[in-house]
Scaffold this motif. Structure first.
Motif, PDB file in Angstrom:
ATOM      1  N   UNK A  29     -12.616 -76.600 -35.872  1.00  0.00           N
ATOM      2  CA  UNK A  29     -12.527 -77.588 -34.800  1.00  0.00           C
ATOM      3  C   UNK A  29     -12.125 -76.930 -33.495  1.00  0.00           C
ATOM      4  N   UNK A  30     -12.483 -77.586 -32.375  1.00  0.00           N
ATOM      5  CA  UNK A  30     -12.046 -77.133 -31.047  1.00  0.00           C
ATOM      6  C   UNK A  30     -11.044 -78.157 -30.548  1.00  0.00           C
ATOM      7  N   UNK A  31      -9.753 -77.793 -30.585  1.00  0.00           N
ATOM      8  CA  UNK A  31      -8.698 -78.784 -30.425  1.00  0.00           C
ATOM      9  C   UNK A  31      -8.012 -78.784 -29.080  1.00  0.00           C
ATOM     10  N   UNK A  32      -7.535 -79.982 -28.709  1.00  0.00           N
ATOM     11  CA  UNK A  32      -6.668 -80.155 -27.539  1.00  0.00           C
ATOM     12  C   UNK A  32      -5.706 -81.293 -27.846  1.00  0.00           C
ATOM     13  N   UNK A  33      -4.637 -81.363 -27.074  1.00  0.00           N
ATOM     14  CA  UNK A  33      -3.688 -82.470 -27.192  1.00  0.00           C
ATOM     15  C   UNK A  33      -4.438 -83.792 -26.983  1.00  0.00           C
ATOM     16  N   UNK A  34      -4.491 -84.618 -28.028  1.00  0.00           N
ATOM     17  CA  UNK A  34      -5.289 -85.851 -27.966  1.00  0.00           C
ATOM     18  C   UNK A  34      -4.728 -86.856 -26.975  1.00  0.00           C
ATOM     19  N   UNK A  35      -3.471 -86.674 -26.576  1.00  0.00           N
ATOM     20  CA  UNK A  35      -2.857 -87.651 -25.676  1.00  0.00           C
ATOM     21  C   UNK A  35      -2.935 -87.210 -24.218  1.00  0.00           C
ATOM     22  N   UNK A  36      -3.580 -86.056 -23.967  1.00  0.00           N
ATOM     23  CA  UNK A  36      -3.665 -85.492 -22.614  1.00  0.00           C
ATOM     24  C   UNK A  36      -5.139 -85.503 -22.162  1.00  0.00           C
ATOM     25  N   UNK A  37      -5.525 -86.501 -21.343  1.00  0.00           N
ATOM     26  CA  UNK A  37      -6.945 -86.640 -20.999  1.00  0.00           C
ATOM     27  C   UNK A  37      -7.526 -85.420 -20.296  1.00  0.00           C
ATOM     28  N   UNK A  38      -6.702 -84.696 -19.540  1.00  0.00           N
ATOM     29  CA  UNK A  38      -7.243 -83.523 -18.826  1.00  0.00           C
ATOM     30  C   UNK A  38      -7.555 -82.406 -19.816  1.00  0.00           C
ATOM     31  N   UNK A  39      -6.677 -82.248 -20.799  1.00  0.00           N
ATOM     32  CA  UNK A  39      -6.938 -81.250 -21.846  1.00  0.00           C
ATOM     33  C   UNK A  39      -8.191 -81.623 -22.634  1.00  0.00           C
ATOM     34  N   UNK A  40      -8.319 -82.912 -22.948  1.00  0.00           N
ATOM     35  CA  UNK A  40      -9.478 -83.365 -23.740  1.00  0.00           C
ATOM     36  C   UNK A  40     -10.781 -83.148 -22.957  1.00  0.00           C
ATOM     37  N   UNK A  41     -10.703 -83.337 -21.640  1.00  0.00           N
ATOM     38  CA  UNK A  41     -11.917 -83.135 -20.818  1.00  0.00           C
ATOM     39  C   UNK A  41     -12.438 -81.708 -20.950  1.00  0.00           C
ATOM     40  N   UNK A  42     -11.525 -80.754 -21.177  1.00  0.00           N
ATOM     41  CA  UNK A  42     -11.951 -79.347 -21.328  1.00  0.00           C
ATOM     42  C   UNK A  42     -12.820 -79.178 -22.573  1.00  0.00           C
ATOM     43  N   UNK A  43     -12.541 -79.950 -23.620  1.00  0.00           N
ATOM     44  CA  UNK A  43     -13.367 -79.862 -24.840  1.00  0.00           C
ATOM     45  C   UNK A  43     -14.814 -80.231 -24.502  1.00  0.00           C
ATOM     46  N   UNK A  44     -14.974 -81.345 -23.792  1.00  0.00           N
ATOM     47  CA  UNK A  44     -16.330 -81.799 -23.453  1.00  0.00           C
ATOM     48  C   UNK A  44     -17.043 -80.755 -22.596  1.00  0.00           C
ATOM     49  N   UNK A  45     -16.279 -80.126 -21.677  1.00  0.00           N
ATOM     50  CA  UNK A  45     -16.901 -79.136 -20.778  1.00  0.00           C
ATOM     51  C   UNK A  45     -17.345 -77.901 -21.569  1.00  0.00           C
ATOM     52  N   UNK A  46     -16.465 -77.362 -22.405  1.00  0.00           N
ATOM     53  CA  UNK A  46     -16.790 -76.125 -23.135  1.00  0.00           C
ATOM     54  C   UNK A  46     -17.926 -76.347 -24.123  1.00  0.00           C
ATOM     55  N   UNK A  47     -17.916 -77.496 -24.787  1.00  0.00           N
ATOM     56  CA  UNK A  47     -18.967 -77.793 -25.774  1.00  0.00           C
ATOM     57  C   UNK A  47     -20.275 -78.234 -25.132  1.00  0.00           C
ATOM     58  N   UNK A  48     -20.211 -78.578 -23.830  1.00  0.00           N
ATOM     59  CA  UNK A  48     -21.354 -79.225 -23.152  1.00  0.00           C
ATOM     60  C   UNK A  48     -21.739 -80.487 -23.922  1.00  0.00           C
TER      61      UNK A  48
END
Ligand code: TXA
Ligand code: MG
Length: 324
Positions: A29-48
């Motif tokens: 999995x490619x993980x980020x703090x689920x409660x931090x929207x800015x961190x989660x946005x990085x997942x979408x960016x890296x994965x495209x």
């Protein structure tokens, strides 16, 4: 090698709003703090990854169901008792603390507790639930080894290497309605496994299934064409093709043969599927791939779901009324 220091360092990355790729029993999995929207946005960016495709939230403590969802459904606890930690994701009404970006604006959130000690330790040390999709570029082959992650997502600095995944295909995703459970994505846990906990409660998909936006027809695709044996009429010349065998047998003439299983074993096939596709993708002697189909029973349904989606662009479509 992974040790408690590397997991602690990874948890600091999560705490600081960064991304960590980590092993689970299904896929990395490619993980980020689920409660931090800015961190989660990085997942979408890296994965495209398109923003309409919601993420699964990973927890290490059943008590987190209360924090993350509005569900008090006793069936959830019965399922968690039986299948967690393990490859079952349950989609439930979300609580207000779950940011909209995690659920792509849906009022529901998918929760699962992975059956992998590194993942569980990472979640505990990070002190937060971790939202994580599979650690691959959107639409490409899922990773079952740390090297697969590094190949597709070289920009991710922190990759916890936990060796090969023991299950090999993604979790079963379900939701519940008044009638019973609805399978939104086939996985390692089958309808008959679920029926043992919730007897006679399989809800009919056509009537009740809410949209699961991530379920696209084309997905899990290697960078090379893949065909399912028997479903395509006119295969190109096979002298530069790779063959994926399920029963141990293979026709003559292929450049390379790899095995989902050598003895028609569906669990072996689940474990080997993505790794075999990665090897074929990486092999410069191979121009395209042909896979034997597997029986669509038990976890074979999940395997054929992945193979069919990988092959989608290259299969002759039913709407053309051709034999497939
Ligand atoms: O085994 C797994 O599930 C892996 C590991 C890393 O946990 N994760 C994974 O995540 O496969 P991903 O993002 O590749 O697939 C998650 C899928 C989404 O595409 C979507 O179809 C479904 O789960 N999903 C997630 N949240 C949902 C929701 N609220 N409603 C409906 N479907 C949801
Ligand atoms: Mg995925």
């Amino acid at each position: 090698m992974i040790n408690s220091k590397s997991i602690r360092e990874a948890s600091d990355v999560i705490k600081n709003g960064g991304l960590v790729a980590f092993p689970t029993e299904t896929v990395y999995g490619l993980g980020a703090n689920a409660l931090d929207p800015i961190a989660v946005a990085k997942i979408f960016a890296v994965k495209e990854r398109p923003s309409f495709d919601p993420l699964i939230v990973h927890i290490a403590d059943i008590a987190d169901i209360k924090r993350l969802t509005k569900s008090e459904d006793p069936r959830v606890y019965a399922l968690a008792q039986k299948f967690w930690p393990g490859p079952l994701t349950i989609v439930l009404p979300k609580s207000d603390i779950v940011p909209d970006i995690v659920t792509s604006g849906l009022p529901t959130v998918g929760i699962r507790m992975p059956n992998n000690n590194i993942a569980l330790e990472l979640i505990k040390l990070s002190g937060c639930p971790i939202s994580a999709p599979s650690a691959n570029k959107f639409g490409r082959i899922s990773p079952t080894r740390a090297e697969h992650v590094k190949k597709q997502l070289p920009e991710v600095d922190c990759v916890l290497d936990g060796g090969p995944a023991s299950v090999g295909i993604e979790s079963t995703v379900i939701t519940l309605d008044s009638m019973g459970f609805i399978i939104l994505r086939e996985g390692f846990i089958t309808a008959s496994d679920l029926l043992k906990v919730l007897p006679a409660s399989l809800s009919t998909e056509a009537e009740h299934a809410p949209a699961s936006p991530g379920l696209l027809k084309s997905h899990y695709s290697p960078l090379k064409p893949i065909y399912i044996e028997g479903r395509s009429n006119n295969l190109p010349d096979i002298s530069r093709a790779g063959y994926l065998s399920f029963n141990g047998q293979f026709p003559n003439g292929f450049k390379k043969v790899d095995f989902l299983s050598k003895s028609s074993d569906l669990k072996d096939a689940a474990v080997n599927l993505f790794g075999a596709l990665h090897r074929m993708e990486d092999d410069s002697d191979i121009d395209f791939i042909v896979s034997q189909p597997v029986p669509e029973e038990g976890i074979g349904r999940a395997i054929m779901d992945r193979l069919t989606k990988a092959a989608y662009q290259y299969s002759e479509k039913p709407d053309k009324h051709k034999k497939i």
